[in-house]
Design a protein around this motif. Structure first.
Motif, PDB file in Angstrom:
ATOM      1  N   LEU A  82      21.752  63.189  32.675  1.00  0.00           N
ATOM      2  CA  LEU A  82      20.937  61.976  32.581  1.00  0.00           C
ATOM      3  C   LEU A  82      21.334  60.970  33.659  1.00  0.00           C
ATOM      4  N   ARG A  83      22.633  60.815  33.893  1.00  0.00           N
ATOM      5  CA  ARG A  83      23.096  59.908  34.957  1.00  0.00           C
ATOM      6  C   ARG A  83      22.627  60.383  36.335  1.00  0.00           C
ATOM      7  N   GLN A  84      22.707  61.687  36.560  1.00  0.00           N
ATOM      8  CA  GLN A  84      22.225  62.249  37.836  1.00  0.00           C
ATOM      9  C   GLN A  84      20.745  61.938  38.031  1.00  0.00           C
ATOM     10  N   ARG A  85      19.950  62.192  36.998  1.00  0.00           N
ATOM     11  CA  ARG A  85      18.504  61.963  37.087  1.00  0.00           C
ATOM     12  C   ARG A  85      18.213  60.507  37.427  1.00  0.00           C
ATOM     13  N   ARG A  86      18.910  59.600  36.761  1.00  0.00           N
ATOM     14  CA  ARG A  86      18.694  58.168  37.011  1.00  0.00           C
ATOM     15  C   ARG A  86      19.118  57.780  38.421  1.00  0.00           C
ATOM     16  N   ALA A  87      20.240  58.302  38.878  1.00  0.00           N
ATOM     17  CA  ALA A  87      20.726  57.974  40.219  1.00  0.00           C
ATOM     18  C   ALA A  87      19.775  58.499  41.288  1.00  0.00           C
ATOM     19  N   ILE A  88      19.305  59.713  41.105  1.00  0.00           N
ATOM     20  CA  ILE A  88      18.367  60.291  42.077  1.00  0.00           C
ATOM     21  C   ILE A  88      17.072  59.477  42.098  1.00  0.00           C
ATOM     22  N   ARG A  89      16.583  59.115  40.921  1.00  0.00           N
ATOM     23  CA  ARG A  89      15.356  58.312  40.834  1.00  0.00           C
ATOM     24  C   ARG A  89      15.566  56.958  41.512  1.00  0.00           C
ATOM     25  N   ASP A  90      16.712  56.309  41.230  1.00  0.00           N
ATOM     26  CA  ASP A  90      17.001  55.001  41.829  1.00  0.00           C
ATOM     27  C   ASP A  90      17.087  55.078  43.354  1.00  0.00           C
ATOM     28  N   ALA A  91      17.474  56.248  43.865  1.00  0.00           N
ATOM     29  CA  ALA A  91      17.572  56.433  45.316  1.00  0.00           C
ATOM     30  C   ALA A  91      16.240  56.874  45.922  1.00  0.00           C
ATOM     31  N   GLY A  92      15.190  56.923  45.093  1.00  0.00           N
ATOM     32  CA  GLY A  92      13.869  57.276  45.588  1.00  0.00           C
ATOM     33  C   GLY A  92      13.580  58.762  45.607  1.00  0.00           C
ATOM     34  N   GLY A  93      14.456  59.546  44.994  1.00  0.00           N
ATOM     35  CA  GLY A  93      14.258  60.993  44.985  1.00  0.00           C
ATOM     36  C   GLY A  93      13.583  61.481  43.719  1.00  0.00           C
ATOM     37  N   ASP A  94      13.430  62.789  43.644  1.00  0.00           N
ATOM     38  CA  ASP A  94      12.821  63.446  42.495  1.00  0.00           C
ATOM     39  C   ASP A  94      13.908  63.748  41.463  1.00  0.00           C
ATOM     40  N   PRO A  95      13.835  63.135  40.287  1.00  0.00           N
ATOM     41  CA  PRO A  95      14.872  63.357  39.279  1.00  0.00           C
ATOM     42  C   PRO A  95      14.966  64.808  38.823  1.00  0.00           C
ATOM     43  N   ASP A  96      13.901  65.581  39.041  1.00  0.00           N
ATOM     44  CA  ASP A  96      13.956  66.995  38.679  1.00  0.00           C
ATOM     45  C   ASP A  96      14.884  67.795  39.600  1.00  0.00           C
ATOM     46  N   ALA A  97      15.369  67.155  40.641  1.00  0.00           N
ATOM     47  CA  ALA A  97      16.335  67.805  41.528  1.00  0.00           C
ATOM     48  C   ALA A  97      17.731  67.832  40.906  1.00  0.00           C
ATOM     49  N   ALA A  98      17.925  67.049  39.862  1.00  0.00           N
ATOM     50  CA  ALA A  98      19.221  67.037  39.171  1.00  0.00           C
ATOM     51  C   ALA A  98      19.431  68.377  38.473  1.00  0.00           C
ATOM     52  N   ALA A  99      20.682  68.783  38.398  1.00  0.00           N
ATOM     53  CA  ALA A  99      21.005  70.062  37.767  1.00  0.00           C
ATOM     54  C   ALA A  99      22.227  69.905  36.869  1.00  0.00           C
ATOM     55  N   VAL A 100      22.251  70.693  35.827  1.00  0.00           N
ATOM     56  CA  VAL A 100      23.409  70.699  34.932  1.00  0.00           C
ATOM     57  C   VAL A 100      24.590  71.270  35.704  1.00  0.00           C
ATOM     58  N   ARG A 101      25.682  70.528  35.701  1.00  0.00           N
ATOM     59  CA  ARG A 101      26.898  71.016  36.360  1.00  0.00           C
ATOM     60  C   ARG A 101      27.717  71.811  35.362  1.00  0.00           C
ATOM     61  N   ASP A 102      28.650  72.571  35.859  1.00  0.00           N
ATOM     62  CA  ASP A 102      29.477  73.369  34.957  1.00  0.00           C
ATOM     63  C   ASP A 102      30.454  72.462  34.199  1.00  0.00           C
ATOM     64  N   ALA A 103      30.848  72.920  33.042  1.00  0.00           N
ATOM     65  CA  ALA A 103      31.706  72.130  32.155  1.00  0.00           C
ATOM     66  C   ALA A 103      33.031  71.779  32.821  1.00  0.00           C
ATOM     67  N   ALA A 104      33.588  72.687  33.597  1.00  0.00           N
ATOM     68  CA  ALA A 104      34.875  72.420  34.243  1.00  0.00           C
ATOM     69  C   ALA A 104      34.779  71.218  35.175  1.00  0.00           C
ATOM     70  N   THR A 105      33.671  71.085  35.869  1.00  0.00           N
ATOM     71  CA  THR A 105      33.479  69.952  36.766  1.00  0.00           C
ATOM     72  C   THR A 105      33.341  68.655  35.982  1.00  0.00           C
ATOM     73  N   VAL A 106      32.456  68.660  35.021  1.00  0.00           N
ATOM     74  CA  VAL A 106      32.165  67.443  34.258  1.00  0.00           C
ATOM     75  C   VAL A 106      33.362  67.015  33.416  1.00  0.00           C
ATOM     76  N   GLU A 107      34.061  67.937  32.836  1.00  0.00           N
ATOM     77  CA  GLU A 107      35.185  67.598  31.967  1.00  0.00           C
ATOM     78  C   GLU A 107      36.385  67.063  32.730  1.00  0.00           C
ATOM     79  N   HIS A 108      36.415  67.243  34.040  1.00  0.00           N
ATOM     80  CA  HIS A 108      37.564  66.777  34.818  1.00  0.00           C
ATOM     81  C   HIS A 108      37.257  65.569  35.692  1.00  0.00           C
ATOM     82  N   TYR A 109      36.148  64.876  35.423  1.00  0.00           N
ATOM     83  CA  TYR A 109      35.859  63.662  36.140  1.00  0.00           C
ATOM     84  C   TYR A 109      36.910  62.626  35.824  1.00  0.00           C
ATOM     85  N   ARG A 110      37.208  61.818  36.805  1.00  0.00           N
ATOM     86  CA  ARG A 110      38.087  60.675  36.563  1.00  0.00           C
ATOM     87  C   ARG A 110      37.240  59.535  36.052  1.00  0.00           C
ATOM     88  N   GLN A 111      37.742  58.864  35.059  1.00  0.00           N
ATOM     89  CA  GLN A 111      37.012  57.747  34.467  1.00  0.00           C
ATOM     90  C   GLN A 111      37.424  56.450  35.118  1.00  0.00           C
TER      91      GLN A 111
END
Length: 84
Positions: A55-84
């Motif tokens: 959802l954050r990806q879709r919003r960011a892409i839309r805010d940047a003038g892009g197509d939100p459908d370009a967003a893709a689900v990332r793998d769990a290992a990537t998302v679970e290791h984000y720094r907060q």
């Protein structure tokens, strides 16, 4: 997948998470059932993180003038290791 469908999925997962946490807090003697609930809770938490990330990806892409459908689900290992 639209923003609305991702948000609806998040709502369903949050409801399931609350149900699992409530059941976990209940006094139950079935150790196997508790273990299954904890395992499912972990899976729900990961899926929630993936949905929020999408959802954050879709919003960011839309805010940047892009197509939100370009967003893709990332793998769990990537998302679970984000720094907060």
């Amino acid at each position: 997948m639209s923003d609305a469908s991702v948000a609806a999925r998040i709502e369903r997962l949050v409801a399931e998470e609350h149900e699992l946490r409530t059941r976990e807090q209940d006094d139950r003697s079935d150790v196997d059932e508790l273990a299954a609930d904890r395992e499912r809770l972990t899976a729900v938490e990961v899926e929630l993180d993936l949905c929020w990330d999408l959802l954050r990806q879709r919003r960011a892409i839309r805010d940047a003038g892009g197509d939100p459908d370009a967003a893709a689900v990332r793998d769990a290992a990537t998302v679970e290791h984000y720094r907060q």
